[in-house]
Design a protein around this motif. Structure first.
Motif, short mmCIF file in Angstrom:
data_model
loop_
_atom_site.label_atom_id
_atom_site.label_comp_id
_atom_site.label_asym_id
_atom_site.label_seq_id
_atom_site.Cartn_x
_atom_site.Cartn_y
_atom_site.Cartn_z
N ARG A 208 0.84 -1.21 0.00
CA ARG A 208 0.00 0.00 0.00
C ARG A 208 0.87 1.26 0.00
N GLU A 209 1.92 1.27 0.84
CA GLU A 209 2.77 2.45 0.93
C GLU A 209 3.57 2.68 -0.35
N CYS A 210 4.15 1.63 -0.91
CA CYS A 210 4.96 1.78 -2.12
C CYS A 210 4.11 2.21 -3.31
N GLU A 211 2.94 1.61 -3.45
CA GLU A 211 2.07 1.98 -4.57
C GLU A 211 1.51 3.40 -4.38
N ARG A 212 1.32 3.81 -3.14
CA ARG A 212 0.91 5.19 -2.88
C ARG A 212 1.99 6.16 -3.35
N GLN A 213 3.24 5.83 -3.06
CA GLN A 213 4.34 6.70 -3.47
C GLN A 213 4.46 6.78 -4.98
N VAL A 214 4.24 5.64 -5.66
CA VAL A 214 4.29 5.64 -7.12
C VAL A 214 3.18 6.53 -7.69
N GLN A 215 1.99 6.40 -7.16
CA GLN A 215 0.87 7.21 -7.64
C GLN A 215 1.12 8.69 -7.39
N GLU A 216 1.71 8.99 -6.24
CA GLU A 216 2.00 10.38 -5.90
C GLU A 216 3.04 10.95 -6.86
N GLU A 217 4.04 10.15 -7.19
CA GLU A 217 5.09 10.60 -8.12
C GLU A 217 4.49 10.78 -9.52
N ASN A 218 3.63 9.87 -9.94
CA ASN A 218 3.02 9.97 -11.27
C ASN A 218 2.13 11.20 -11.38
N SER A 219 1.48 11.56 -10.30
CA SER A 219 0.58 12.72 -10.32
C SER A 219 1.35 14.03 -10.49
N ARG A 220 2.64 14.02 -10.17
CA ARG A 220 3.46 15.23 -10.31
C ARG A 220 3.92 15.43 -11.74
N GLU A 221 3.92 14.35 -12.51
CA GLU A 221 4.45 14.42 -13.88
C GLU A 221 3.47 15.06 -14.85
#
Length: 221
Positions: A208-221
């Motif tokens: 959950r934490e790792c996929e949250r971080q991926v989604q957060e990073e993708n939202s910045r792009e």
């Protein structure tokens, strides 16, 4: 539990094993696994950075590093686990009492990354022993053992975590622990079912934490 079809069935049919607690002397073992839609280096960073355990780790919401044996640890990495790091995990066994923690002193026994592969096991052992990933070029691995009073009272443990890159931006994460010695029989009797549930909870929380971080990073792009 999810397991990538690209990997052999896990855990192996003959049971799990570690170096400190080999299969023949293990009283019992517990394990968990999942597939995480995140790159290996990110998962590796989250797993080793104990300062952020309170944010995601329900099973062990606190961890304190006492000593870094590795001489060249940078300031930014001092809260991460390295080979021979001595640390204490605050373990929550009863979800209804999240503030009641059992302090478990630990020491890191093995660290392996694709860039710096460990010699903790010979290659032939990894090839023949189904508990471990043999492809060190695609695997991040860390292990630790319990120390202190637990050992003095007759408990031997070793816990492994592996992150295996299976392609398509995904990794299989699996973790397991074998326990041996006189005290392990008491632990098995009292906590085996709970520990097995907690190991899977650790996997689910990490995902959950790792996929949250991926989604957060993708939202910045």
């Amino acid at each position: 539990m999810s397991q990538s079809s690209a990997l052999p069935p896990w855990p192996p049919s003959n049971g799990l094993t570690t170096k400190i607690v080999p299969r023949k002397s293990a009283v019992f073992s517990m394990y968990g696994s999942t597939t995480i839609a995140a790159p290996g280096p990110l998962i590796w960073s989250v797993l080793r950075d104990v300062s952020n355990y309170p944010k995601w780790n329900t099973f062990c919401p606190s961890a304190t590093i006492h000593e870094q044996k590795k001489s060249d640890v940078s300031e930014s990495e001092r809260q991460s686990l390295h080979l021979a790091t001595q640390f204490t995990l605050g373990v929550v066994m009863n979800a209804a009492k999240p503030n009641k923690k059992t302090d478990t002193p630990c020491r890191v026994t093995d660290v392996s990354t694709p860039e710096e592969q460990s010699a903790y096991f010979p290659a032939e052992t990894l090839e023949s022993e189904g508990a471990f990933s043999a492809d060190l070029g695609k695997t991040w691995r860390i292990a630790w053992t319990a120390e202190g009073n637990f050992v003095a009272r007759g408990l031997r443990t070793e816990r492994f975590s592996e992150i295996i890159d299976v392609g398509d931006g995904k990794c299989v994460y699996r973790t397991w622990e074998c326990q041996g010695g006189v005290l392990a029989r008491t632990v098995k009797w009292l906590y085996e079912k709970t520990l097995k549930e907690k190991f899977q909870l650790w996997c689910d929380d990490l995902k959950r934490e790792c996929e949250r971080q991926v989604q957060e990073e993708n939202s910045r792009e």
